[in-house]
Design a protein around this motif. Structure first.
Motif, short mmCIF file in Angstrom:
data_model
loop_
_atom_site.label_atom_id
_atom_site.label_comp_id
_atom_site.label_asym_id
_atom_site.label_seq_id
_atom_site.Cartn_x
_atom_site.Cartn_y
_atom_site.Cartn_z
N ARG A 49 47.44 16.90 -6.59
CA ARG A 49 46.55 16.92 -5.42
C ARG A 49 45.36 16.00 -5.64
N LEU A 50 45.08 15.17 -4.63
CA LEU A 50 43.85 14.37 -4.64
C LEU A 50 42.93 14.95 -3.57
N THR A 51 41.71 15.24 -3.93
CA THR A 51 40.81 15.85 -2.95
C THR A 51 39.52 15.06 -2.85
N LYS A 52 39.17 14.72 -1.61
CA LYS A 52 37.98 13.92 -1.35
C LYS A 52 36.88 14.82 -0.82
N ARG A 53 35.72 14.80 -1.45
CA ARG A 53 34.53 15.44 -0.87
C ARG A 53 33.54 14.34 -0.51
N ASP A 54 32.35 14.72 -0.05
CA ASP A 54 31.42 13.67 0.38
C ASP A 54 31.06 12.70 -0.74
N ASN A 55 30.53 13.24 -1.83
CA ASN A 55 30.04 12.35 -2.90
C ASN A 55 30.79 12.55 -4.21
N TRP A 56 31.86 13.31 -4.16
CA TRP A 56 32.67 13.51 -5.36
C TRP A 56 34.12 13.74 -4.97
N TRP A 57 35.00 13.68 -5.94
CA TRP A 57 36.43 13.78 -5.67
C TRP A 57 37.13 14.28 -6.92
N THR A 58 38.31 14.84 -6.72
CA THR A 58 39.09 15.28 -7.88
C THR A 58 40.54 14.89 -7.69
N TYR A 59 41.24 14.74 -8.77
CA TYR A 59 42.69 14.81 -8.70
C TYR A 59 43.17 15.69 -9.84
N ILE A 60 44.17 16.47 -9.53
CA ILE A 60 44.65 17.45 -10.49
C ILE A 60 46.15 17.63 -10.32
N ALA A 61 46.83 17.79 -11.44
CA ALA A 61 48.28 18.07 -11.40
C ALA A 61 48.60 18.96 -12.59
N PRO A 62 49.53 19.93 -12.40
CA PRO A 62 49.94 20.72 -13.56
C PRO A 62 50.64 19.83 -14.58
N ALA A 63 50.64 20.28 -15.83
CA ALA A 63 51.38 19.55 -16.86
C ALA A 63 52.88 19.82 -16.69
N ASN A 64 53.68 18.91 -17.16
CA ASN A 64 55.12 19.13 -17.23
C ASN A 64 55.38 19.99 -18.48
N LEU A 65 55.55 21.29 -18.26
CA LEU A 65 55.65 22.20 -19.40
C LEU A 65 56.96 22.06 -20.15
N GLN A 66 57.88 21.24 -19.62
CA GLN A 66 59.15 20.99 -20.32
C GLN A 66 58.99 19.91 -21.40
#
Ligand code: FES
Ligand SMILES: [Fe+2]
Length: 389
Positions: free
Chosen positions: A236-253
């Motif tokens: 997921r990429l998420t945009k806020r006004d003055n900051w942003w994140t991207y996050i993804a679970p690890a491939n646990l395999q």
């Protein structure tokens, strides 16, 4: 056929920021090398922005300090003997000598100027000046070093040159919670390593590269290796006004990472995470790495930047996989991206290029460049926006 000059002249900034992201043309190339625009960024963006001084643990003891240089300015952030964290300009109030030269250190509570020994408390107030008792009308408090604003967010200490700037909490609502959510041991972390690298590229070229996943599976071999450690379904990429994140679970395999075999009971919360805070601060973690990385792009001039790679962890001993990941970042993935940044900077100077297209899809997928567009819009507003009263 139109001449290259004619095409360049057509590029107007009128209406640039009002473009629909999905059909928008990129910021004209001169924004990445023009000296006048760079000076505007310095004065209107960086001199009003919050800058990372360090993690709280770097100011644990009274007398502990960090020096941050930015353009022609230098700032000391320190814990004073009363236990408060303070920031002050790194300059003696007698005849202007720079006071502290190293990047970090601990004093016994006093900063002494090497020239005529004026001595300051760790908040910049003047404690003594040799022979001042012989002077007429000498008021020591007139020569306290001016302080700067200091605030904390997400375990890190920041300073700001601008007394009128909005606070960190106003600028980045929710970012503190997000940092603590992803790094539950944030408060207990400490610096384990720091590396500075000078890159011949504009700071925005480096930022652009770090906030889009479009090149992820399409560029070099280290990117492909990293992609194998990520579960793209949850990206997921998420945009806020003055900051942003991207996050993804690890491939646990994944059986190994960064050349090291993994335990077969991985932490289910392992993730790939990146949080960017306007204008140039990034905190991240890689899957299975057990550290928090900082990635700060400090502009040196229009076409050179200092990249500061910091690594923080709460573990007493740095795990094998974390060490391997830091090495991999420093020696493989980092250089792979830096090489792209250098070749982009060269290309931006070409008379055959001015504006491209942001590759933004309607779903705002992890391969979409909407964060680059958003970041450029903040730059544009920073440079051309209304003068603040
Ligand atoms: S310049 Fe610092 S004591 Fe003279
Ligand atoms: Fe990259």
């Amino acid at each position: 056929m139109q001449s290259v000059e004619a095409i360049k002249l057509q590029t107007s900034i009128e209406g640039w920021a009002e473009q629909d992201p999905e059909t928008a043309f990129t910021l004209p190339s001169r924004y990445f090398f023009d000296e006048g625009l760079f000076k505007a960024e310095r004065d209107r963006i960086f001199m009003r922005a919050w800058h990372v001084a360090g993690h709280k643990s770097e100011f644990r003891e009274p007398g502990q300090y960090v020096v941050v240089d930015l353009f022609d300015q230098s700032v000391v952030v320190a814990r004073n003997m009363k236990g408060e964290i303070r920031a002050f300009h790194n300059v003696c109030q007698h005849r202007g000598n720079r006071l502290l030269d190293g990047r970090r250190g601990t004093t016994g509570g006093v900063v002494r100027c090497a020239y005529h020994s004026w001595c300051y408390e760790m908040d910049g107030s003047l404690r003594s000046a040799p022979r001042c008792e012989r002077m007429k009308d000498f008021e020591p408090q007139q020569f306290n070093i001016p302080q700067l604003r200091v605030e904390e967010l997400g375990g890190f200490v920041y300073f700001n040159f601008d007394p009128g700037a909005p606070s960190l909490a106003e600028l980045f609502p929710g970012a503190d919670e997000e940092m603590h959510r992803v790094f539950p041991d944030l408060e207990r972390m400490r610096l384990i390593e720091e590396q500075d690298v000078i890159v011949p590229a504009n700071w925005k070229v480096i930022m652009d590269n770090s906030i889009e996943g479009y090149h992820f599976k399409l560029s070099g071999p280290c990117h492909i290796d990293l992609a194998k450690l990520i579960d793209f379904k949850g990206y997921r990429l998420t945009k806020r006004d003055n900051w942003w994140t991207y996050i993804a679970p690890a491939n646990l395999q994944a059986g190994e990472a960064y050349g090291v075999k993994l335990r077969n009971d991985p932490n289910p919360n392992e993730c790939f995470f990146n949080i960017g805070m306007w204008p140039n601060n990034t905190f991240y973690t890689f899957p299975f790495s057990e550290f928090l990385g900082t990635f700060i792009m400090i502009p040196l001039d229009a076409e050179r930047s200092l990249l500061r790679f910091g690594y923080y962890s709460s573990n007493e001993e740095t795990a094998e996989v974390s060490k391997a990941c830091m090495r991999w970042m420093n020696e493989q993935l980092g250089p792979e991206d830096i090489e792209l940044n250098i070749t982009v900077q060269k290309g931006l100077r070409s008379l055959g290029y001015d504006q491209g297209r942001y590759m933004i899809d309607a779903q705002r997928s992890n391969e979409s460049e909407h964060l680059v567009h958003h970041f450029h819009r903040l730059v544009f507003q920073g440079i051309h926006g209304e003068e603040r009263a």
